[in-house]
Design a protein around this motif. Structure first.
Motif, PDB file in Angstrom:
ATOM      1  N   MET B   1       8.175 -14.313   8.239  1.00  0.00           N
ATOM      2  CA  MET B   1       8.640 -14.092   6.858  1.00  0.00           C
ATOM      3  C   MET B   1       9.228 -12.692   6.710  1.00  0.00           C
ATOM      4  N   GLU B   2      10.323 -12.635   6.047  1.00  0.00           N
ATOM      5  CA  GLU B   2      10.959 -11.333   5.836  1.00  0.00           C
ATOM      6  C   GLU B   2      10.308 -10.660   4.631  1.00  0.00           C
ATOM      7  N   ILE B   3       9.923  -9.428   4.815  1.00  0.00           N
ATOM      8  CA  ILE B   3       9.391  -8.701   3.667  1.00  0.00           C
ATOM      9  C   ILE B   3      10.535  -7.877   3.106  1.00  0.00           C
ATOM     10  N   GLU B   4      10.978  -8.272   1.912  1.00  0.00           N
ATOM     11  CA  GLU B   4      12.196  -7.684   1.369  1.00  0.00           C
ATOM     12  C   GLU B   4      12.079  -6.172   1.204  1.00  0.00           C
ATOM     13  N   LEU B   5      10.918  -5.722   0.725  1.00  0.00           N
ATOM     14  CA  LEU B   5      10.798  -4.294   0.414  1.00  0.00           C
ATOM     15  C   LEU B   5       9.946  -3.608   1.483  1.00  0.00           C
ATOM     16  N   LEU B   6      10.299  -3.889   2.722  1.00  0.00           N
ATOM     17  CA  LEU B   6       9.529  -3.407   3.861  1.00  0.00           C
ATOM     18  C   LEU B   6       9.341  -1.887   3.833  1.00  0.00           C
ATOM     19  N   GLU B   7      10.416  -1.191   3.459  1.00  0.00           N
ATOM     20  CA  GLU B   7      10.323   0.274   3.464  1.00  0.00           C
ATOM     21  C   GLU B   7       9.303   0.776   2.448  1.00  0.00           C
ATOM     22  N   ILE B   8       9.267   0.109   1.308  1.00  0.00           N
ATOM     23  CA  ILE B   8       8.305   0.505   0.275  1.00  0.00           C
ATOM     24  C   ILE B   8       6.898   0.097   0.708  1.00  0.00           C
ATOM     25  N   ARG B   9       6.802  -1.067   1.332  1.00  0.00           N
ATOM     26  CA  ARG B   9       5.508  -1.508   1.856  1.00  0.00           C
ATOM     27  C   ARG B   9       4.972  -0.483   2.863  1.00  0.00           C
ATOM     28  N   ASN B  10       5.853  -0.060   3.766  1.00  0.00           N
ATOM     29  CA  ASN B  10       5.410   0.865   4.801  1.00  0.00           C
ATOM     30  C   ASN B  10       5.055   2.234   4.225  1.00  0.00           C
ATOM     31  N   PHE B  11       5.769   2.620   3.194  1.00  0.00           N
ATOM     32  CA  PHE B  11       5.422   3.879   2.520  1.00  0.00           C
ATOM     33  C   PHE B  11       4.025   3.773   1.907  1.00  0.00           C
ATOM     34  N   LEU B  12       3.791   2.671   1.194  1.00  0.00           N
ATOM     35  CA  LEU B  12       2.489   2.491   0.526  1.00  0.00           C
ATOM     36  C   LEU B  12       1.355   2.390   1.553  1.00  0.00           C
ATOM     37  N   ALA B  13       1.665   1.798   2.717  1.00  0.00           N
ATOM     38  CA  ALA B  13       0.637   1.635   3.749  1.00  0.00           C
ATOM     39  C   ALA B  13       0.126   2.976   4.253  1.00  0.00           C
ATOM     40  N   GLU B  14       0.912   4.035   4.032  1.00  0.00           N
ATOM     41  CA  GLU B  14       0.517   5.382   4.474  1.00  0.00           C
ATOM     42  C   GLU B  14      -0.265   6.130   3.403  1.00  0.00           C
ATOM     43  N   CYS B  15      -0.321   5.560   2.196  1.00  0.00           N
ATOM     44  CA  CYS B  15      -0.917   6.296   1.068  1.00  0.00           C
ATOM     45  C   CYS B  15      -2.324   5.796   0.786  1.00  0.00           C
ATOM     46  N   MET B  16      -3.253   6.735   0.590  1.00  0.00           N
ATOM     47  CA  MET B  16      -4.550   6.357   0.034  1.00  0.00           C
ATOM     48  C   MET B  16      -4.309   5.939  -1.411  1.00  0.00           C
ATOM     49  N   PRO B  17      -5.014   4.956  -1.961  1.00  0.00           N
ATOM     50  CA  PRO B  17      -6.029   4.120  -1.309  1.00  0.00           C
ATOM     51  C   PRO B  17      -5.442   2.858  -0.692  1.00  0.00           C
ATOM     52  N   PHE B  18      -4.114   2.721  -0.724  1.00  0.00           N
ATOM     53  CA  PHE B  18      -3.516   1.467  -0.254  1.00  0.00           C
ATOM     54  C   PHE B  18      -3.625   1.304   1.253  1.00  0.00           C
ATOM     55  N   VAL B 110      -4.630  -3.244 -10.084  1.00  0.00           N
ATOM     56  CA  VAL B 110      -5.612  -2.443  -9.354  1.00  0.00           C
ATOM     57  C   VAL B 110      -6.951  -3.189  -9.355  1.00  0.00           C
ATOM     58  N   ARG B 111      -7.314  -3.737 -10.503  1.00  0.00           N
ATOM     59  CA  ARG B 111      -8.586  -4.461 -10.593  1.00  0.00           C
ATOM     60  C   ARG B 111      -8.595  -5.678  -9.673  1.00  0.00           C
ATOM     61  N   GLN B 112      -7.450  -6.394  -9.625  1.00  0.00           N
ATOM     62  CA  GLN B 112      -7.361  -7.555  -8.729  1.00  0.00           C
ATOM     63  C   GLN B 112      -7.551  -7.129  -7.278  1.00  0.00           C
ATOM     64  N   LEU B 113      -6.892  -6.040  -6.901  1.00  0.00           N
ATOM     65  CA  LEU B 113      -7.022  -5.563  -5.520  1.00  0.00           C
ATOM     66  C   LEU B 113      -8.460  -5.167  -5.214  1.00  0.00           C
ATOM     67  N   ARG B 114      -9.122  -4.581  -6.210  1.00  0.00           N
ATOM     68  CA  ARG B 114     -10.523  -4.188  -6.007  1.00  0.00           C
ATOM     69  C   ARG B 114     -11.390  -5.415  -5.774  1.00  0.00           C
ATOM     70  N   ASP B 115     -11.042  -6.513  -6.459  1.00  0.00           N
ATOM     71  CA  ASP B 115     -11.792  -7.748  -6.252  1.00  0.00           C
ATOM     72  C   ASP B 115     -11.539  -8.320  -4.864  1.00  0.00           C
ATOM     73  N   GLN B 116     -10.316  -8.075  -4.350  1.00  0.00           N
ATOM     74  CA  GLN B 116      -9.925  -8.703  -3.087  1.00  0.00           C
ATOM     75  C   GLN B 116     -10.354  -7.901  -1.857  1.00  0.00           C
ATOM     76  N   SER B 117     -10.501  -6.590  -2.024  1.00  0.00           N
ATOM     77  CA  SER B 117     -10.773  -5.761  -0.847  1.00  0.00           C
ATOM     78  C   SER B 117     -11.964  -4.842  -1.095  1.00  0.00           C
ATOM     79  N   ASP B 118     -12.979  -4.975  -0.240  1.00  0.00           N
ATOM     80  CA  ASP B 118     -14.173  -4.139  -0.394  1.00  0.00           C
ATOM     81  C   ASP B 118     -13.855  -2.666  -0.145  1.00  0.00           C
ATOM     82  N   ASP B 119     -13.065  -2.422   0.895  1.00  0.00           N
ATOM     83  CA  ASP B 119     -12.734  -1.028   1.226  1.00  0.00           C
ATOM     84  C   ASP B 119     -11.995  -0.358   0.081  1.00  0.00           C
ATOM     85  N   PHE B 120     -11.050  -1.097  -0.469  1.00  0.00           N
ATOM     86  CA  PHE B 120     -10.251  -0.570  -1.575  1.00  0.00           C
ATOM     87  C   PHE B 120     -11.165  -0.311  -2.781  1.00  0.00           C
ATOM     88  N   ASP B 121     -12.049  -1.244  -3.033  1.00  0.00           N
ATOM     89  CA  ASP B 121     -12.970  -1.117  -4.158  1.00  0.00           C
ATOM     90  C   ASP B 121     -13.867   0.108  -3.991  1.00  0.00           C
TER      91      ASP B 121
END
Lengths: 228, 619
Positions: B1-18, B110-121
């Motif tokens: 699957m192509e991730i359209e906003l790959l550059e933004i995804r990769n930027f966010l992947a480097e940022c706490m808490p994402f 943010v709340r949804q992500l907290r529900d989905q990920s223990d580390d993020f929460d």
């Protein structure tokens, strides 16, 4: 420069009489924004096309990217990117620029499938582009071919806005000054490495937001002041 | 699957808490964001944002201030600010200090992500004290098994010249030889070949307990054909073999020839990473040169202890004990030269040695408290003692105190009554400058001599100090002189006044403030402990410090001390001189985050002291 500048409403009325296609009719009968509205209350769609060249009669659209600005924020969930299966080989000279290769094209959809979706996304909205000629003329040409009616839309073009700003400051405009990439640097906007229609649309949307904060830092920002 | 906003995804992947999210979650992240542009000087969060968001700076910079307009933080690329958890959302406001492109995520996402990920929460839900505790624990984990010190070859551990006798030697003669050489084991040979070993335990259990004839040959009770180990085996293997075979001695061979005996004690001494060795070398040192060569091992010891996952605070304790041993040995040597002391005295350590928080090559702080029976003519003896010991410590790497707070300074070589006067003046007629200099003397510990002299002084001092409100206010002001940084901004350290530097002094901006706070609190409660950890624990049981704050300060100290000692260990390994300058560039994102938490704890406690003592009025 643009035949539609004077009165988009009237042009659309005329265009409506030329087409039977429901998609085109729906687009042309969508409401036109009051120029006195603040642009931040409007939905604005930043659009970018990649094409095989600059002549709308002979060249083809390769891909379309768009993203919407609502209430002054770019909403990334509106990001939309389509590659057009043009059915012919891509000249190497253009493939180098936008990295759209024959393999990518083969996975794309035909313009006939994409155009209705594009028109739906632009319905009742203002189009934002950097250097409007390409987007306006290529989409117009496609609409005329497929629906027999011209593409009439309210348009904001960041290129003449930037040009006016530089002229007002008595800058001699150097080649390249008005390129999207260089204008973004001036506003401390980050570089996008990817060079495709979606990132260019996003880049244009960010540039426009940056420009408006400079032109009118506070108070009302009339849509009419930015329209082409 | 192509991730359209790959550059933004990769930027966010480097940022706490994402960065705590899974790849799949990151793929779906960009589309949940909105993009905003803030022109320099415009308000943050953006004035027209009606909803609440978590913000990430994509480019540009934001400054955050509290409602009293104090600088709280600066955000740069990749930094985030969340409006989702703030209860008093009006407390912190800011503005763009550069043209800024912002990514914003609605709080409901943010709340949804907290529900989905223990580390993020956990990033949002963990309390400050839990985060600090985890941070300290993480240090212990990263140093693998803690067995690194066992990765040394046995040849480095065996004592040279093994004790060997023919196997037909009588048990009594063997026992005599062992006693003479102070050995716990002996190797028995036949035609120059090893045939068995005999240990203290064999003689006790097989011979004495059974009333066996001591004239029988040793071969009758020896362990025949003992298991041997090659000289280049790892200490770890030796340990494994000993445990497996239930033996305490292994002959070590090289090319089939016995070169020595490895005992369990040798391994134990090595595994406790040699402070015992060094201290025993110090105790038996005959002259300054031997002391100097023993003390040269301290930096390496410090590195070994870190590798063996000993905590920074324990290392401080160990190094201080070694300094104590060196001091004691120097005093003994001085007395061998100059004869016994004319009157009772106590040699006291001040500063970090007194607090048992030294690192290798701290400077020396010390003093002499002499019995009131002292006569003027006695001073020359003490002067000679002080000169000998301070020179010796300097030669051993504990350099002279730059403030001259040493027993060689006649001011700090005085009878008890004079010391009582000093403290009386410091406590009852406090002067800020004198107090700052004398803070060394509010951390005193006896190293050698009549401890009762120091006890008497401390009893009086503590009784006075806890009631002396002006003195305590000055000590509180003193505890506020070293402020921790606010945090980090890009590759810089952010200081209160908005200045930023490329590096910061972790000792003066991290450890000293906590030490000063602990001293002030201990004095206010009349607590005699000098060690910062002990002081904070003791004060935590009083009204002067809440349990929670006591724990947080302890964790902050442990974490900062750990970062500092690891920084110094890296320098020692590279053969550099050690310093306290840490560059945020060299810190991981997580360490930066924890360090900011630790700074926050110090800041909060400094604010409490400031309000409690109204230090602003002291002028």
């Amino acid at each position: 420069m643009w035949p539609f500048k004077v009165n988009v409403g009237a042009k659309r009325q005329k265009a409506l009489t030329m087409t039977d296609a429901p998609v085109m009719q729906a687009f042309l009968s969508s409401p036109v924004a009051d120029k006195k509205t603040d642009w931040r209350e409007m939905d604005i769609v930043a659009v970018d096309l990649e094409t095989t060249g600059l002549d709308p009669q002979t060249d083809q659209i390769l891909s379309i990217g768009l993203v919407e600005i609502k209430q002054g924020s770019i909403h990334l969930n509106s990001a939309w990117h389509k590659v057009v299966n043009v059915g012919s080989d891509i000249p190497e000279s253009t493939a180098i620029i936008h990295h759209i290769t024959d393999d990518v094209i083969a996975e794309g959809e035909s313009l006939a499938e994409i155009l209705p979706e594009l028109l739906k996304r632009l319905s009742g909205k203002v189009m934002l582009v950097h250097y409007a000629y390409v987007e306006q003329e290529f989409i117009n040409s496609a609409c005329l071919k497929m629906y027999n009616a011209p593409f009439v839309i309210q348009t904001i073009d960041t290129l003449p806005i930037a040009q006016r700003r530089l002229e007002r400051r008595n800058h001699t405009i150097q080649p390249g000054n008005l390129r999207l990439f260089n204008l973004r640097r001036y506003y401390n906007l980050p570089d996008y490495k990817a060079h495709n229609a979606l990132y260019d649309a996003l880049a244009t949307a960010e540039l426009f937001m940056a420009m408006t904060t400079e032109i009118a830092p506070s108070g009302k920002q009339k849509l009419g002041d930015y329209l082409n | 699957m192509e991730i359209e906003l790959l550059e933004i995804r990769n930027f966010l992947a480097e940022c706490m808490p994402f960065s705590l999210l899974s790849d799949e979650q990151l793929d779906l992240l960009p589309e949940q964001f909105q993009v905003r542009y803030l022109r320099r000087n415009s308000a943050f969060p953006p004035a027209d944002n009606k909803d609440k968001f978590l913000y990430i700076v994509r480019s540009g910079a934001i400054e955050i201030r509290d409602n009293e307009d104090n600088l709280v933080n600066r955000l740069a690329e990749q930094d985030h600010f969340s409006d989702c958890e703030h209860f008093e959302q009006d407390e912190q406001r800011g503005f763009a200090i550069e043209d800024t492109l912002l990514y914003q995520l609605p709080c409901k996402n943010v709340r949804q992500l907290r529900d989905q990920s223990d580390d993020f929460d956990r990033h949002f839900s963990d309390t400050l004290s839990k985060r600090l505790k985890d941070a300290v624990r993480r240090f212990r984990k990263t140093v693998d098994t803690g067995m690194a010190h066992m990765a040394v070859e046995v040849s480095n551990l065996v004592k040279k010249k093994p004790l060997c006798l023919p196997a037909d030697t009588s048990i009594q003669q063997v026992a005599q030889a062992m006693s003479e050489k102070d050995a716990s084991s002996i190797m028995l040979l036949e035609n120059e070949e090893l045939v068995g070993i005999l240990t203290d335990r064999d003689i006790r259990r097989k011979c004495v307990a059974n009333a066996m004839d001591v004239n029988s040959p040793a071969s009758t009770i020896m362990t025949a054909n003992p298991f041997t180990i090659e000289h280049n085996s790892l200490a770890l293997n030796a340990l494994i073999e000993m445990t497996k075979r239930h033996v305490h001695h292994l002959p070590v061979t090289q090319n089939g020839r016995v070169i020595g005996m490895l005992s369990a004690t040798d391994l134990a001494q090595h595994s406790s990473s040699n402070p015992a060795f060094i201290i025993s070398d110090i105790r038996t040192a005959q002259n300054i040169d031997e002391l100097v060569s023993a003390s040269r091992k301290i930096p390496d010891l410090q590195v070994q202890l870190i590798t063996a996952s000993v905590s920074a605070l324990h290392i401080g304790d160990i190094v201080s004990r070694i300094t104590d041993a060196i001091t004691t040995r120097l005093i003994e040597m001085a007395m061998e030269q100059n004869g016994p002391a004319p009157v009772d005295f106590v040699w006291v350590a001040g500063g970090s040695q007194a607090r048992r928080e030294q690192t290798s090559h701290s400077d020396q702080d010390n003093a002499l408290i002499i019995s009131d029976e002292m006569q003027p003519e006695h001073d020359s003896w003490f002067e000679k003692l002080a000169a000998f010991v301070t020179d010796g410590l300097n030669a051993c790497g504990f350099v002279y105190c730059p403030g001259n707070a040493m027993a060689s300074n006649p001011e700090w070589r005085q009878p008890l009554k004079k010391w009582k006067q000093y403290f009386n003046n410091w406590i009852n007629k406090p002067e800020p400058k004198a107090l700052m200099l004398s803070s060394i003397f509010f951390d005193l510990r006896s190293v050698y001599g009549s401890t009762t002299l120091l006890q008497e002084l401390q009893n009086e001092t503590l009784e006075q100090s806890r009631k002396a409100s002006i003195f305590l206010a000055y000590m509180a002001a003193n505890a506020l002189t070293h402020k921790p940084p606010l945090g980090f901004f890009r590759r810089f350290v952010l200081i209160n006044d908005g200045e930023h530097n490329e590096a910061f002094d972790i000792k003066h901006r991290g450890i000293v403030p906590i030490t000063d706070i602990a001293r002030q609190l201990a004095l206010s409660e009349g607590i005699p402990a000098t060690n910062t950890t002990e002081r904070l624990l003791a004060v935590g049981r009083t009204k002067a410090l809440s349990d929670e704050m006591s724990e947080n300060l302890l964790d902050a100290l442990a974490f900062i001390a750990e970062l500092r000692i690891c920084h110094q260990a890296r320098q020692i390994r590279r053969g550099l001189a050690t310093d306290n300058y840490l560059s945020p560039n060299k810190l991981s994102e997580l360490d930066r985050k924890h360090l900011k938490d630790a700074f926050g704890v110090i800041q909060e406690m400094q604010n409490i002291l400031e309000h409690r003592y109204q230090t602003g009025r002291l002028g």
